[in-house]
Write a protein that holds these residues in place. Structure first.
Motif, PDB file in Angstrom:
ATOM      1  N   GLY B 433      -4.538  -5.815   4.205  1.00 46.95           N
ATOM      2  CA  GLY B 433      -3.274  -6.472   4.490  1.00 46.95           C
ATOM      3  C   GLY B 433      -2.858  -6.130   5.904  1.00 46.95           C
ATOM      4  N   ARG B 434      -1.639  -5.656   6.066  1.00 47.56           N
ATOM      5  CA  ARG B 434      -1.184  -5.320   7.402  1.00 47.56           C
ATOM      6  C   ARG B 434      -1.612  -3.932   7.853  1.00 47.56           C
ATOM      7  N   TRP B 435      -2.115  -3.148   6.922  1.00 49.46           N
ATOM      8  CA  TRP B 435      -2.508  -1.784   7.262  1.00 49.46           C
ATOM      9  C   TRP B 435      -3.808  -1.767   8.055  1.00 49.46           C
ATOM     10  N   ARG B 603      -5.216   4.858   5.894  1.00 51.39           N
ATOM     11  CA  ARG B 603      -4.517   3.640   6.284  1.00 51.39           C
ATOM     12  C   ARG B 603      -3.449   4.050   7.277  1.00 51.39           C
ATOM     13  N   ASP B 605      -0.050   2.660   9.408  1.00 47.45           N
ATOM     14  CA  ASP B 605       0.923   1.589   9.589  1.00 47.45           C
ATOM     15  C   ASP B 605       0.901   1.153  11.056  1.00 47.45           C
ATOM     16  N   ASP B 607       2.914  -0.520  12.796  1.00 47.37           N
ATOM     17  CA  ASP B 607       4.199  -0.470  13.498  1.00 47.37           C
ATOM     18  C   ASP B 607       4.601   0.960  13.828  1.00 47.37           C
ATOM     19  N   THR B 608       4.507   1.836  12.859  1.00 50.69           N
ATOM     20  CA  THR B 608       5.101   3.168  13.005  1.00 50.69           C
ATOM     21  C   THR B 608       4.091   4.285  13.234  1.00 50.69           C
ATOM     22  N   GLU B 610       2.410   5.763  10.910  1.00 55.48           N
ATOM     23  CA  GLU B 610       2.291   6.661   9.746  1.00 55.48           C
ATOM     24  C   GLU B 610       0.878   6.594   9.193  1.00 55.48           C
ATOM     25  N   ARG B 612      -1.714   7.513   6.143  1.00 53.76           N
ATOM     26  CA  ARG B 612      -1.856   7.894   4.741  1.00 53.76           C
ATOM     27  C   ARG B 612      -3.343   8.014   4.434  1.00 53.76           C
ATOM     28  N   VAL B 729       3.211  11.093  13.878  1.00 49.57           N
ATOM     29  CA  VAL B 729       3.417   9.692  14.275  1.00 49.57           C
ATOM     30  C   VAL B 729       3.619   9.529  15.780  1.00 49.57           C
ATOM     31  N   LEU B 733       1.981   6.361  18.638  1.00 42.58           N
ATOM     32  CA  LEU B 733       2.817   5.218  19.050  1.00 42.58           C
ATOM     33  C   LEU B 733       2.192   4.504  20.246  1.00 42.58           C
TER      34      LEU B 733
END
Lengths: 334, 733
Positions: B433-435, B603, B605, B607-608, B610, B612, B729, B733
């Motif tokens: 998906g977006r990950w 995975r 994120d 955007d951020t 993060e 996992r 995080v 960035l």
């Protein structure tokens, strides 16, 4: 330190107890106060346990709002059907805070008055004007990764730690407060104070006042709302950045917007500048970014927390994007 | 799982641990729960400067607290013998966490050093009074900033047990000449152990005899050290440690709390309990050193390593500390033509560091295994393939034989279990998906060996077996493992074996460190069982009878016993000498290690930033797997601890003051359940032919390589190389 303990049977007894003695603390769930007493940061002479008071109800209000008793436990607030449907942002914010065990204890009133997790506030050997008025601030120039970038002063950069309060700020909650002098209603925006040169004075409440309820006004746009929290691990950590947002969009244009930030402000941070920019803007990443930048233009950072500006921009955009009808990404598991 | 054990034996079976029920029902009595009539309670007062002198100590307010018995300071504390000099020939001499003579001096050597002890009738009064003690200081200049001290680093002292470097050929020259080369800098922050059970001591004197209840990884060394500090014969000190709620190295040394509790008990004539708060542990028990590492690699275009340089700077305290062997794994993992390894040290005015799970390799593999992954990308070769191309036949430095080398097989099996072939090498090329999705691999490596242990094994006519050895149950399932080994060695049922441990009154056990306890005890246990069987055979020739029980009954003896080791001082000394000789001999002959391959999926994120961790596979070689259930648990625990190291753990030492600013589990971020993915652990199971019972260590291997596997997966997901732990995080960035 030894202290005397009173379990108040009714509101009046509790109010009299705090009116009589400035050095008295009200004990709700105890998830913050007891910690602070153990650390020697709070040293009340008297503790008045208010958990027997009849302030534990959640009620539907005729105008479409909801009244939440100050002693409603966080877990119950999050699970309440009215809250979940009218204010999903609030349920999500509460569930992103602490742990299940703590949420079972923590109260709504206590959560609002939760004190900062600044490392230097917690360390008795450090200078902290919030803990010892006038002693300075070791967080400035120290470990300030979890410190605020908005609303700071040269005397204090401590961030407000609550998730719940960020959602309440976004929702324009009204805090009902009682004392022996009577009852008054404080808009949440006026509850917490900026540190200025008196960082130890954190709210506009008098020492003898008791929070009895929080009223949530009808906020139709909040049905499309969301809380997003970014932190250093998947759970059980305070926010580096959090975003509470609600968005109304018609024909690709923002018609209603509410935004509040956590982890970045010295108080639960209502992003009014961003809201102003959002209204009438196209509901696109570019528009959201302009709004974020407008809010964050005032940020004052340290080398340790400078990243929060960029993290906040990205988190604001990502959160708003998810609230655009038909434009949302698939579910995230974060 | 494949093992070479008999399928009918107890060894190799995933048996429940023998103390499982006791622990899970709360019946286990940990040290802090132990009580005596008249028990008094202690609390520590900590210094708040890093170096200097105490000029005044105001104890009147503290003394006035109802229930306070005494406030001990350097002005009124009973005398203590000085810390014995450390000697590489006596391992027990290295057990002192610091060289400070607590409460015997007005000097302060670290922020957190105990400068007073309050003894009271109850813990609340002790804690209240401790908060009321006020100190005034004359601070002197303190060196507390690790990063700033890098330029002052000096070569680590080198010893045969802990070499501080190694060299083969001219690695710098080969690096300069290499067709493909990388020269990289990595950093890792300080860490703390954070055992579930904070340190606690209960001390009681009976005349000149001292009994101490304390969770420790080194009962015998504790006893020797306490005897030395209080001027007693070792036999007059008893240390009881039946349960240890996690150690990870933090309970391998004697820290101030232990000494001061015994001192307080002596001063007051009362049994005294000190249970440290979490903050108390951070202030008085050393953690893992931070490190600055350089890894430079040179290779030919087809991926043959021509140069490997690995250097480190770590710290110890001005008053003790453990020189971290950061480059150990780099001696053994890759067949580089030229190798240069160097370990340097700075001494700071901080609480001395101490081993923490896989000292050296935990952080050393991070730098090395990230560098190899980076080189694979430079060369456009699959990172596992690059490792296989450089897999050595013999020890790269000197051609010594590997006692067991199965790393390539770990990679082959692990790649299949994990699905490595599904990985598309291009960074940011995999999504869910977006990950952003990334996969990374890294090697695990931990040296193996064994100490000495005394043991007695008794075989009774009723068919039961009693094993007695003062080793430590630090949560690994040690007693269960030894019962399994004894059962097979004597051909009796597992249930017939009872193991006594955790008490200095028992035959002297080994230090539970270096992942060596199980093999060490097994060595003596197997020898004792051999002796027993010999005695039985001799008896049986006389009595006849075809079972142990029958032979003993006919001989009319209730039991027979076999001993290994010596209980005399001279015997202990010669044991130590034998150990050193064997260590030296073994090191000349073989390179022994447990090894493994980690596979990580993350995975991220987009955007951020993060991260996992969503999936983990590890295939390990720990020799004989005595108990697969507890062994899997050890490896899984090591991996979880490695995830913390990779993503979130960091002890914040304020470089302005030397003070630890996050001494709590709310601000020192160990992984929570939500951070831990399903972890698939398996073993190759091949016994090491040179180790007792074929057993290598399992306790520390798991954490090694984990941070590198995560960092490599994060790079694959995002295209970003994070060379400074933790991977938070802000770095993505």
């Amino acid at each position: 330190m030894p202290f005397s303990y009173l379990s108040a049977p009714d509101v009046e007894t509790a109010l009299r107890a705090v009116a009589d003695d400035e050095d008295t603390k009200l004990l709700g769930g105890g998830t913050n106060l007891v910690d602070l007493m153990r650390e020697g940061i709070e040293r009340p002479a008297k503790v008045v346990d208010i958990t027997r008071l009849p302030l534990g109800e959640i009620k539907n209000l005729p105008d479409g709002g909801v009244r939440v008793g100050a002693l409603v436990r966080n877990s119950r607030l999050a699970a309440d059907h009215l809250v979940r449907t009218r204010y999903p942002v609030l349920t999500q914010a509460v569930l992103h805070g602490a742990s299940a065990q703590l949420r079972n204890m923590a109260t709504v009133g206590g959560n609002l008055l939760q004190r900062t997790r600044c490392l230097y506030f917690y360390d008795g050997a450090a200078a902290c004007g919030k803990r010892e008025p006038g002693s300075g601030c070791d967080a400035i120039g120290g470990f300030s990764r979890n410190s605020a970038i908005l609303g700071t002063s040269e005397h204090c950069i401590a961030a407000h730690p609550s998730d719940m309060a960020v959602a309440l700020a976004m929702l324009d909650a009204v805090v009902e407060v009682r004392s022996v002098r009577g009852t008054r209603r404080v808009p949440i925006a006026e509850l917490h104070r900026l540190p200025g040169d008196t960082p130890h004075v954190e709210t506009t409440l008098a020492t003898d006042e008791l929070i009895t309820a929080v009223e949530l006004p009808a906020v139709p746009v909040a049905a499309n709302s969301r809380y997003r929290k970014v932190r250093d691990r998947a759970s059980y950590a305070f926010a580096l950045v959090s975003v509470a947002a609600a968005l109304g969009v018609e024909d690709g244009t923002v018609t209603a917007a509410r935004l509040a930030l956590g982890g970045v402000g010295t108080k639960p941070w209502r992003a009014t500048e961003a809201e102003r920019v959002l209204l009438g803007e196209p509901a696109t990443d570019e528009g959201f970014l302009r709004a974020a930048d407008a809010e964050l233009a005032a940020a004052a950072t340290t080398p340790h927390n400078h990243f929060k500006v960029e993290l906040a921009r990205r988190t604001i955009v990502a959160t708003l994007r998810r609230l655009v009808p038909d434009g949302r990404d698939e579910e995230s598991t974060i | 799982m494949t093992t070479a054990q008999k399928p009918t034996g107890a060894v190799g079976k995933p048996l429940d641990r023998v103390d499982g029920k006791t622990k899970t029902t709360g019946a286990a009595e940990f040290a802090a729960e132990h009580t005596y009539p008249g028990l008094a309670h202690a609390a520590l007062v900590h210094a708040t400067i890093s170096r200097g002198r105490i000029t005044a100590l105001h104890t009147d307010d503290a003394s006035a607290v109802p229930g306070v018995i005494t406030v001990l300071t350097h002005r009124n504390a009973p005398p203590l013998e000085p810390v014995p000099k450390t000697s590489p020939l006596d391992l027990s001499s290295m057990v002192s966490g610091t060289s400070v003579d607590y409460l015997q001096t007005d000097e302060v050597y670290w922020d957190g050093q105990p400068i007073a002890v309050v003894v009271a009738e109850n813990a609340a009064a002790a804690n209240q009074a401790a908060a009321l003690v006020r100190a005034e200081y004359a601070p002197s200049e303190a060196a507390v900033d690790f990063t700033g001290a890098e330029a002052n680093a000096r070569p680590q002292p080198s010893s045969p047990i802990m070499p501080a470097g190694a060299k083969k050929g001219d690695a710098e020259e080969a690096l300069a000449a290499a067709p493909v080369a990388l020269d990289l800098r990595f950093t890792t922050p300080p860490h703390n152990h954070n055992a579930l059970e904070p340190h606690a001591t209960v001390a009681v004197w009976d005349g000149d005899r001292l009994t101490v209840h304390e969770p420790t990884q080194a009962i015998d060394w504790f006893r020797a050290h306490l005897a030395a500090r209080f001027g007693l014969p070792a036999d007059d000190v008893r240390v009881l440690s039946p349960f240890v709620g996690g150690g990870f190295g933090g309970k391998g040394a004697v820290w101030p709390g232990t000494i001061l509790t015994a001192l307080a008990a002596r001063a007051t004539g009362r049994p005294v309990r000190l249970a440290l708060s979490r903050e108390g542990v951070y202030r008085t028990v050393g953690g893992r050193t931070p490190s600055i590492q350089r890894v430079a690699v040179g290779a030919s275009h087809d991926g043959k390593l021509t140069a490997l340089v690995h250097t480190s700077v770590t710290r110890t305290g001005r008053v003790g500390g453990f020189p971290e062997p950061v480059t150990t794994q780099s001696q053994h993992l890759y067949a580089a033509e030229n190798i240069l390894l160097e370990q340097k040290l700075v001494r700071l005015d901080l609480l001395p560091n101490i081993p923490m799970r896989a000292p050296g390799e935990a952080i050393g593999t991070f730098a090395l295994e990230c560098a190899i992954d980076e080189l694979a990308y430079e060369l456009d070769i699959d990172p596992i393939e690059l490792r296989l191309r450089n897999e050595p036949e013999a020890n790269p430095l000197d051609g010594k034989e590997f006692s067991l080398r199965t790393l390539a097989e770990s990679y082959r099996q692990g790649a299949a279990r994990f699905g490595w072939h599904e990985r598309t090498p291009e960074p940011r090329s995999m999504r869910d998906g977006r990950w952003l999705v990334g996969m990374g691999a890294a090697s695990a490596y931990h040296p193996a060996g064994y100490f000495t242990a005394d043991i007695t094994v008794r075989l009774s006519a009723d068919g039961t077996v009693l094993v007695r050895c003062g080793f430590q149950e630090i949560g690994t399932g040690g007693a269960t493992a030894q019962a399994q080994i004894a059962a097979d060695a004597l051909s009796v049922p597992f249930q017939a074996v009872h193991v006594e441990y955790g008490d200095s009154a028992l035959p002297k056990g080994p230090f539970a460190g270096g992942s060596m306890q199980t093999a060490t005890v097994a060595a003596s246990l197997l020898e004792a069982c051999k002796k027993l069987k010999r005695s039985l055979r001799t008896m049986a020739r006389r009595t006849g009878g075809d079972s142990h029980e029958e032979v003993l009954r006919r001989a009319n003896v209730p039991h027979i016993e076999a001993k290994v080791g010596s209980s005399t001082q001279l015997g202990r000394k010669s044991d130590q000498a034998r150990f050193m000789l064997r260590l030296a001999r073994d090191r000349r002959r073989w390179v022994r290690a447990s090894t493994g391959a980690h596979f990580c999926q993350v995975r991220v994120d987009p955007d951020t930033g993060e991260v996992r961790v969503t999936r983990w596979t590890g295939v390990f070689s720990i020799g004989t797997v005595v108990n697969p259930k507890s062994a899997v648990s050890q490896l899984r625990g090591g991996i979880v601890m490695g995830l913390g190291m990779a993503l979130s753990e960091e002890t914040l030492v304020d470089p302005r003051t030397g003070r630890i600013m996050n001494p709590s589990l709310s601000e020192y971020h160990i992984p929570v359940h939500a951070d831990v993915p399903p972890i698939d652990v398996s073993f190759l199971g091949t016994p090491d032919p040179t180790m007792p019972g074929g057993i290598l260590g399992a306790g520390e291997l798991g954490i090694t390589g984990v941070a590198a596997a995560v960092a490599n997966a994060v790079h694959h997901a995002t295209g970003k190389r994070v060379r400074d732990l933790p991977i938070s995080v802000d770095k993505l960035l």
